[in-house]
Design a protein around this motif. Structure first.
Motif: not given
Length: 426
Positions: A324-340
């Motif tokens: 789960l922590e790796a998923a969060v790290a991926h979202i932090r790196k690539y995401g736009s802060g919209h909806t996850d």
């Protein structure tokens, strides 16, 4: 700045001062008058829109984009109904956010007030011209509209009809203005109209939003860019996860709350990926996956750019993560802060995901497609803010207001010894 621009900006500024104190009933009457006028003048709107459609077709614009541009009788009626719906929404202006009586006897209230003059820079569909104007009027704001040049004829007709309708109401017609001009110079004038415009809201793709944020001297509320993720946890109900994933991606792929990446925990990847890939393929979705996803076949090898992409199409990036922590790290790196979103049966995993994912909206066991003002029960929205100051998430009417502090006393005086209330001289 050009005299043309200054004329409409100053007119909006003056109108904003007249509009701000109007009661809800006056604004609602004006909105209903606008709705009726749009339907009454539908033929004029369609004729103006035909000019834009013909130019778009001659310029080689895709049929999909032409369809977004086109207006017909049914669409005009839908636009008018949206204005009527906005008239039915609660008026945020004057709402007491907080307040009370201070120990010294002063009565203190924080009230919602209009922002003033809102500039909207947007692409594509001319319905945004009416939606944006109606939301601004309902919240007591004047609006400067700068739509795309591809819809200029349509937008000119729509704004003229709205202004004519407002002339017979208490709402000043100058409260709705179309920024003149078809070139980028007119956009720059709006972005640099600090002192005339209180806030800018860009609606469109990443390039438009980034350009406005980087070049504007007027405060900007960022909206719309959505690199949304669905994370399938080790404790997920996999059948449910497939349904959520397909809905998030394929139900309407061209919107900002559609999923653009899915992540799957390594412990369930061997079971989940065949199910997910088959369902996505059936929905017409192309998967761009990492090596562990691609090993299952029928997948386009993903590049680094794929994980940053807001496809807005039937494409999705995919990766297997080790935790789960790796998923969060991926979202932090690539995401736009919209909806996850996370799909899991574990309350602990859901709690950790919600706490650690820093996005405007976080979904637990639900599609990303629900991040929407209407779905949240706010009614219409001006956009979805992905920043943190002033507004975040779906922006309804309250987000188009600021606040002011009002305190009332009985002659209260502040002295070095404390508060003094003089005796009445009467």
């Amino acid at each position: 700045m050009s005299e043309e621009f200054l004329k409409v900006a100053r007119a909006a500024r003056e109108a904003a001062a007249e509009l701000a104190p109007l009661p809800r009933a006056a604004k609602d009457r004006a909105l209903r008058a606008v709705a009726d006028a749009l339907v009454e003048h539908g033929k004029e709107i369609i004729e103006a829109n035909a000019v834009d459609v013909d130019k778009a077709r001659e310029g080689g614009t895709s049929e999909a984009m032409i369809d977004r541009l086109r207006l017909d009788e049914a669409r005009i009626e839908a636009i008018a109904q949206a204005v009527r719906d906005i008239a039915e929404l609660p008026d945020p202006v004057g709402e007491v956010v907080r307040g009370g009586t201070l120990p010294n006897g002063l009565e203190l209230r924080q009230l919602r007030v209009p922002l003033g003059v809102i500039g909207i820079i947007y692409e594509g569909r001319p319905n945004v011209t009416v939606d944006g104007a109606a939301l601004c009027l309902k919240s007591g704001n004047a609006v400067l509209l700068r739509g795309s040049s591809s819809a200029y004829s349509s937008n000119t007709a729509l704004v003229r009809i709205m202004q004519e309708a407002l002339e017979a109401t208490e709402v000043p017609a100058g409260a709705v203005q179309l920024v003149p001009g078809l070139t980028r110079d007119s956009v720059k004038e709006l972005m640099r109209a600090r002192g005339l415009v209180d806030v800018l809201i860009p609606r469109g793709g990443a390039s438009l939003i980034n350009s406005v944020v980087e070049e504007s001297t007027v405060p900007v509320i960022e909206t719309g860019v959505g690199n949304c993720h669905v994370y399938v946890d080790a404790d997920a109900d996999l059948d449910l996860a497939v349904q959520i994933l397909v809905n998030a991606k394929a139900q309407r792929p061209s919107v900002c709350n559609a999923a653009e990446t899915f992540l799957v925990h390594v412990d369930v990847a061997e079971r989940f990926l065949p199910m997910a890939l088959a369902a996505l393929s059936e929905a017409g979705v192309t998967v761009h996956g990492d090596e562990r996803v691609a090993a299952h076949g029928g997948v386009v090898p993903a590049t680094e750019d794929d994980y940053y992409a807001e496809y807005l199409s039937l494409d999705i990036a995919a990766a297997v993560v080790d935790s789960l922590e790796a998923a969060v790290a991926h979202i932090r790196k690539y995401g736009s802060g919209h909806t996850d979103a996370i799909v899991t049966r574990s309350q602990g995993a859901a709690r950790r995901f919600v706490q650690r994912v820093d996005s405007a909206a976080v979904a637990v066991n639900a599609s990303t497609r629900f991040t929407d003002g209407g779905e949240f029960g706010f009614g219409a929205e001006i956009g979805i803010s992905t920043q943190k100051l002033h507004a975040r998430g779906p922006m309804g009417l309250p987000e188009l207001t600021s606040t002011k502090w009002v305190y009332t006393g009985e002659g209260h005086l502040r002295t070095s010894k404390g508060t003094v209330i003089p005796a009445s001289g009467g």
